[in-house]
Design a protein around this motif. Sequence first.
Motif, PDB file in Angstrom:
ATOM      1  N   GLY A  76       0.814  -1.215   0.000  1.00  0.00           N
ATOM      2  CA  GLY A  76       0.000   0.000   0.000  1.00  0.00           C
ATOM      3  C   GLY A  76       0.843   1.259   0.000  1.00  0.00           C
ATOM      4  N   ILE A  77       1.933   1.255   0.763  1.00  0.00           N
ATOM      5  CA  ILE A  77       2.810   2.426   0.811  1.00  0.00           C
ATOM      6  C   ILE A  77       3.432   2.672  -0.558  1.00  0.00           C
ATOM      7  CG2 ILE A  77       4.943   3.336   1.790  1.00  0.00           C
ATOM      8  CD1 ILE A  77       4.185   1.726   4.376  1.00  0.00           C
ATOM      9  N   ARG A  78       3.900   1.604  -1.203  1.00  0.00           N
ATOM     10  CA  ARG A  78       4.489   1.763  -2.538  1.00  0.00           C
ATOM     11  C   ARG A  78       3.426   2.197  -3.554  1.00  0.00           C
ATOM     12  NH1 ARG A  78       9.642   0.101  -2.945  1.00  0.00           N
ATOM     13  NH2 ARG A  78      10.419  -1.362  -1.360  1.00  0.00           N
ATOM     14  N   GLY A  79       2.276   1.553  -3.509  1.00  0.00           N
ATOM     15  CA  GLY A  79       1.217   1.848  -4.482  1.00  0.00           C
ATOM     16  C   GLY A  79       0.746   3.285  -4.401  1.00  0.00           C
ATOM     17  N   ILE A  80       0.474   3.761  -3.190  1.00  0.00           N
ATOM     18  CA  ILE A  80       0.021   5.133  -3.038  1.00  0.00           C
ATOM     19  C   ILE A  80       1.189   6.099  -3.177  1.00  0.00           C
ATOM     20  CG2 ILE A  80      -0.935   6.794  -1.382  1.00  0.00           C
ATOM     21  CD1 ILE A  80      -2.875   4.642  -0.476  1.00  0.00           C
ATOM     22  N   GLY A  81       2.350   5.735  -2.627  1.00  0.00           N
ATOM     23  CA  GLY A  81       3.513   6.600  -2.728  1.00  0.00           C
ATOM     24  C   GLY A  81       3.899   6.896  -4.165  1.00  0.00           C
ATOM     25  N   ASN A  82       3.851   5.890  -5.016  1.00  0.00           N
ATOM     26  CA  ASN A  82       4.200   6.100  -6.423  1.00  0.00           C
ATOM     27  C   ASN A  82       3.160   6.975  -7.131  1.00  0.00           C
ATOM     28  OD1 ASN A  82       6.575   4.593  -6.299  1.00  0.00           O
ATOM     29  ND2 ASN A  82       5.538   2.676  -6.800  1.00  0.00           N
ATOM     30  N   ARG A  83       1.937   6.959  -6.636  1.00  0.00           N
ATOM     31  CA  ARG A  83       0.873   7.789  -7.231  1.00  0.00           C
ATOM     32  C   ARG A  83       1.006   9.255  -6.819  1.00  0.00           C
ATOM     33  NH1 ARG A  83      -4.252   7.051  -9.509  1.00  0.00           N
ATOM     34  NH2 ARG A  83      -3.961   4.798  -9.439  1.00  0.00           N
ATOM     35  N   VAL A  84       1.422   9.503  -5.576  1.00  0.00           N
ATOM     36  CA  VAL A  84       1.453  10.886  -5.071  1.00  0.00           C
ATOM     37  C   VAL A  84       2.863  11.480  -5.049  1.00  0.00           C
ATOM     38  CG1 VAL A  84      -0.596  10.454  -3.666  1.00  0.00           C
ATOM     39  CG2 VAL A  84       1.665  10.197  -2.622  1.00  0.00           C
ATOM     40  N   ARG A  85       3.841  10.730  -5.511  1.00  0.00           N
ATOM     41  CA  ARG A  85       5.216  11.230  -5.515  1.00  0.00           C
ATOM     42  C   ARG A  85       5.297  12.538  -6.308  1.00  0.00           C
ATOM     43  NH1 ARG A  85       9.706   8.345  -4.480  1.00  0.00           N
ATOM     44  NH2 ARG A  85       8.654   6.355  -4.894  1.00  0.00           N
ATOM     45  N   GLY A  86       6.009  13.500  -5.769  1.00  0.00           N
ATOM     46  CA  GLY A  86       6.146  14.802  -6.420  1.00  0.00           C
ATOM     47  C   GLY A  86       5.139  15.834  -5.949  1.00  0.00           C
ATOM     48  N   CYS A  87       4.199  15.421  -5.105  1.00  0.00           N
ATOM     49  CA  CYS A  87       3.207  16.357  -4.557  1.00  0.00           C
ATOM     50  C   CYS A  87       3.855  17.335  -3.579  1.00  0.00           C
ATOM     51  CB  CYS A  87       2.128  15.599  -3.788  1.00  0.00           C
ATOM     52  SG  CYS A  87       0.838  14.854  -4.784  1.00  0.00           S
ATOM     53  N   GLN A  88       3.189  18.463  -3.400  1.00  0.00           N
ATOM     54  CA  GLN A  88       3.378  19.250  -2.191  1.00  0.00           C
ATOM     55  C   GLN A  88       2.533  18.576  -1.119  1.00  0.00           C
ATOM     56  OE1 GLN A  88       2.066  23.030  -4.353  1.00  0.00           O
ATOM     57  NE2 GLN A  88       3.389  23.838  -2.746  1.00  0.00           N
ATOM     58  N   PHE A  89       3.126  18.323   0.039  1.00  0.00           N
ATOM     59  CA  PHE A  89       2.398  17.635   1.104  1.00  0.00           C
ATOM     60  C   PHE A  89       2.008  18.598   2.215  1.00  0.00           C
ATOM     61  CE2 PHE A  89       4.850  14.099  -0.797  1.00  0.00           C
ATOM     62  CZ  PHE A  89       3.796  13.232  -1.058  1.00  0.00           C
ATOM     63  N   GLN A  90       0.877  18.277   2.850  1.00  0.00           N
ATOM     64  CA  GLN A  90       0.370  19.047   3.992  1.00  0.00           C
ATOM     65  C   GLN A  90       0.277  20.541   3.659  1.00  0.00           C
ATOM     66  OE1 GLN A  90      -0.937  17.640   6.812  1.00  0.00           O
ATOM     67  NE2 GLN A  90      -0.638  15.799   5.569  1.00  0.00           N
ATOM     68  N   VAL A  91      -0.498  20.825   2.629  1.00  0.00           N
ATOM     69  CA  VAL A  91      -0.667  22.191   2.133  1.00  0.00           C
ATOM     70  C   VAL A  91      -1.859  22.843   2.834  1.00  0.00           C
ATOM     71  CG1 VAL A  91      -1.073  23.626   0.103  1.00  0.00           C
ATOM     72  CG2 VAL A  91       0.239  21.486  -0.106  1.00  0.00           C
ATOM     73  N   PRO A  92      -1.662  23.928   3.572  1.00  0.00           N
ATOM     74  CA  PRO A  92      -2.802  24.620   4.183  1.00  0.00           C
ATOM     75  C   PRO A  92      -3.583  25.393   3.124  1.00  0.00           C
ATOM     76  CG  PRO A  92      -0.771  25.787   4.679  1.00  0.00           C
ATOM     77  CD  PRO A  92      -0.376  24.543   3.931  1.00  0.00           C
TER      78      PRO A  92
END
Length: 201
Positions: A76-92
């Motif tokens: 699950g970590i790899r599957g979702i991580g590969n999908r969201v890689r490159g995102c800005q995280f925790q954006v207010p």
Amino acid sequence: MSKKPRLLMTQSLLSAWQWQFKAFDPESAHREFLRTLRREKTRPNQAMLDGIKFENMVTEFCAGAELPQGHEWEEGIRGIGNRVRGCQFQVPAYRDILVDGIPFLLYGRLDGLQAGIIFDIKFSRGYQVGKYLDSPQHPMYFACVPEAKRFDYVVYTGKDVCVESYTPGETVPIERTIRDFIRYLEDTGLDKLYCEKWEAL
């Protein structure tokens, strides 16, 4: 509700309110809603702790961290991580709106944002397709980020990675939910408590 100073509105507050009407134990859900309305700190349950840990592991994986060998959530970590890689995280994200003359400050914290797509990372062993259809989260975040073109709930069930997507065009505006929420507060005499505890600075 009489005219008040600007009031803070979050998807978690609206979710706690909505859950009263869906929960197997509505009395317990109502007590939880009142705790949320009073802004009381509550101890997270195991499902919440798992969700926080899973999300943290995904973002660490995206930042280049090695996964613990043989970890039960590795797929699950790899599957979702590969999908969201490159995102800005925790954006207010914030936005001021008026609903029936009442000023609100919408606030949300996006798990991920990339190229006009908002990502929300979930860990849900009981996930079923359409689980988030009536959630106030994607309507709230579309209001906070009006340029967003899609919202993806990326969900790991403990076995599978699932994606539930919504667009602004198929989403009920958050103003409608807020209007129903305020009407409920007025009908139950909880509007003064809300104004007291949720005034935006």
